[in-house]
Design a protein around this motif. Structure first.
Motif, mmCIF file in Angstrom:
data_model
loop_
_atom_site.group_PDB
_atom_site.id
_atom_site.type_symbol
_atom_site.label_atom_id
_atom_site.label_comp_id
_atom_site.label_asym_id
_atom_site.label_seq_id
_atom_site.Cartn_x
_atom_site.Cartn_y
_atom_site.Cartn_z
ATOM 1 N N ASN A 1 0.846 -1.198 0.000
ATOM 2 C CA ASN A 1 0.000 0.000 0.000
ATOM 3 C C ASN A 1 0.884 1.252 0.000
ATOM 4 O O ASN A 1 1.484 1.585 1.012
ATOM 5 C CB ASN A 1 -0.929 0.007 1.210
ATOM 6 C CG ASN A 1 -1.977 1.097 1.110
ATOM 7 O OD1 ASN A 1 -1.799 2.103 0.424
ATOM 8 N ND2 ASN A 1 -3.090 0.919 1.805
ATOM 9 N N GLN B 1 -0.052 4.258 -0.115
ATOM 10 C CA GLN B 1 -0.631 5.390 0.614
ATOM 11 C C GLN B 1 -0.057 5.542 2.022
ATOM 12 O O GLN B 1 -0.050 6.638 2.569
ATOM 13 C CB GLN B 1 -2.161 5.238 0.699
ATOM 14 C CG GLN B 1 -2.840 5.368 -0.650
ATOM 15 C CD GLN B 1 -4.354 5.281 -0.543
ATOM 16 O OE1 GLN B 1 -4.929 5.446 0.529
ATOM 17 N NE2 GLN B 1 -5.014 5.036 -1.665
ATOM 18 N N ASN B 2 0.430 4.443 2.587
ATOM 19 C CA ASN B 2 0.989 4.554 3.933
ATOM 20 C C ASN B 2 2.421 4.026 4.033
ATOM 21 O O ASN B 2 2.892 3.710 5.112
ATOM 22 C CB ASN B 2 0.086 3.867 4.971
ATOM 23 C CG ASN B 2 -0.200 2.421 4.595
ATOM 24 O OD1 ASN B 2 0.623 1.768 3.963
ATOM 25 N ND2 ASN B 2 -1.373 1.932 4.967
ATOM 26 N N ASP C 1 -0.239 11.648 -1.466
ATOM 27 C CA ASP C 1 -1.438 12.447 -1.758
ATOM 28 C C ASP C 1 -1.977 12.126 -3.151
ATOM 29 O O ASP C 1 -3.188 12.016 -3.354
ATOM 30 C CB ASP C 1 -1.143 13.949 -1.618
ATOM 31 C CG ASP C 1 0.073 14.396 -2.424
ATOM 32 O OD1 ASP C 1 0.983 13.556 -2.651
ATOM 33 O OD2 ASP C 1 0.115 15.576 -2.841
ATOM 34 N N LYS D 1 -3.601 8.657 -2.961
ATOM 35 C CA LYS D 1 -4.936 8.701 -2.347
ATOM 36 C C LYS D 1 -5.971 9.264 -3.316
ATOM 37 O O LYS D 1 -7.073 8.733 -3.451
ATOM 38 C CB LYS D 1 -4.897 9.529 -1.064
ATOM 39 C CG LYS D 1 -4.222 8.806 0.086
ATOM 40 C CD LYS D 1 -4.044 9.693 1.288
ATOM 41 C CE LYS D 1 -3.256 8.947 2.362
ATOM 42 N NZ LYS D 1 -2.715 9.802 3.395
ATOM 43 N N LYS D 2 -5.602 10.330 -3.987
ATOM 44 C CA LYS D 2 -6.524 10.977 -4.933
ATOM 45 C C LYS D 2 -6.893 10.031 -6.084
ATOM 46 O O LYS D 2 -8.040 10.005 -6.537
ATOM 47 C CB LYS D 2 -5.889 12.257 -5.477
ATOM 48 C CG LYS D 2 -6.833 13.067 -6.339
ATOM 49 C CD LYS D 2 -6.183 14.347 -6.801
ATOM 50 C CE LYS D 2 -7.106 15.106 -7.734
ATOM 51 N NZ LYS D 2 -6.473 16.271 -8.339
ATOM 52 N N LYS E 1 -3.214 1.700 -4.644
ATOM 53 C CA LYS E 1 -2.799 0.967 -3.439
ATOM 54 C C LYS E 1 -1.465 0.262 -3.682
ATOM 55 O O LYS E 1 -0.419 0.748 -3.291
ATOM 56 C CB LYS E 1 -3.871 -0.050 -3.036
ATOM 57 C CG LYS E 1 -5.167 0.593 -2.555
ATOM 58 C CD LYS E 1 -5.055 1.090 -1.141
ATOM 59 C CE LYS E 1 -6.313 1.765 -0.646
ATOM 60 N NZ LYS E 1 -7.373 0.858 -0.291
#
Length: 198
Positions: free
Chosen positions: A56, A58-59, A67, A70-71, A75
């Motif tokens: 992932n 995103q993290n 960012d 996420k947008k 993943k």
């Protein structure tokens, strides 16, 4: 089953990876800033010359643009170097919209594809460089010939003949090669006319 697939090529002068091709319609993704060698996941893949799979982005602290991820709903990421003769020329990135583990077989298949792409890109660059060198050599030959004509006809020194061609090029906003070709053509026409009149 990837949402975004992107090709990032290395700009060797700047030491950066730049998104060169992608099927993504998102301006946010396509206009991502370049990534320096060793920076973010793609930059690390280029540096280490080994694939990296992330569950992932995103993290994951290694990923530079969470960012954007996420947008876009991105993943998992598989990032694979484009290799030719032990040199990395760029990176192929595959993103999915769901978290997943990339299998060893999937990574092998993508590595095969990236190897073929890297060879094709490398060969295209070599052809382009060869054509540019050929064009530069032809331009130089034409300018040398035109310079010789000016030296003979006007009694100019080599540097002054070159400067005259350069000035004419700048004044007319035309390439120096064009000016030189026009001068050579004019010279040949005068010689032909002269030989016919005899």
């Amino acid at each position: 089953r990837s949402k975004i697939c992107s090709l990032m090529l290395l700009n060797e002068e700047k030491g950066e990876l730049v998104v060169t091709a992608t099927q993504s319609l998102s301006d946010g993704y396509r206009n991502k800033p370049p990534i320096r060698i060793g920076q973010s996941v793609s930059g690390q893949v280029l540096l280490d010359k080994k694939p990296i799979a992330i569950r992932n982005v995103q993290n994951d602290p290694r990923y530079a643009y969470p960012d954007v991820a996420k947008k876009e709903g991105l993943k998992s990421l598989l990032s694979v170097p484009l290799m030719v003769k032990e040199k990395a020329w760029g990176v192929l990135n595959l993103y999915s919209t769901e978290e997943r583990e990339f299998t060893a077989e999937e990574i092998r298949v993508i590595q095969t594809v990236t190897t073929q792409a890297a060879v094709a890109i490398h060969n295209t660059r070599l052809i382009r460089e060869t054509l540019q060198m050929k064009e530069a050599l032809e331009t130089r030959k034409v300018i040398e010939r035109a310079k010789g004509i000016l030296m003979d006809e006007l009694g100019l020194a080599e540097q002054k003949a070159f400067r005259l061609l350069q000035k004419k090029s700048m004044d007319s906003c035309r390439p120096m090669k064009e000016i030189a070709e026009a001068l050579i053509l004019s010279h040949e026409m005068r010689q032909e006319k002269s030989s016919k009149s005899k």
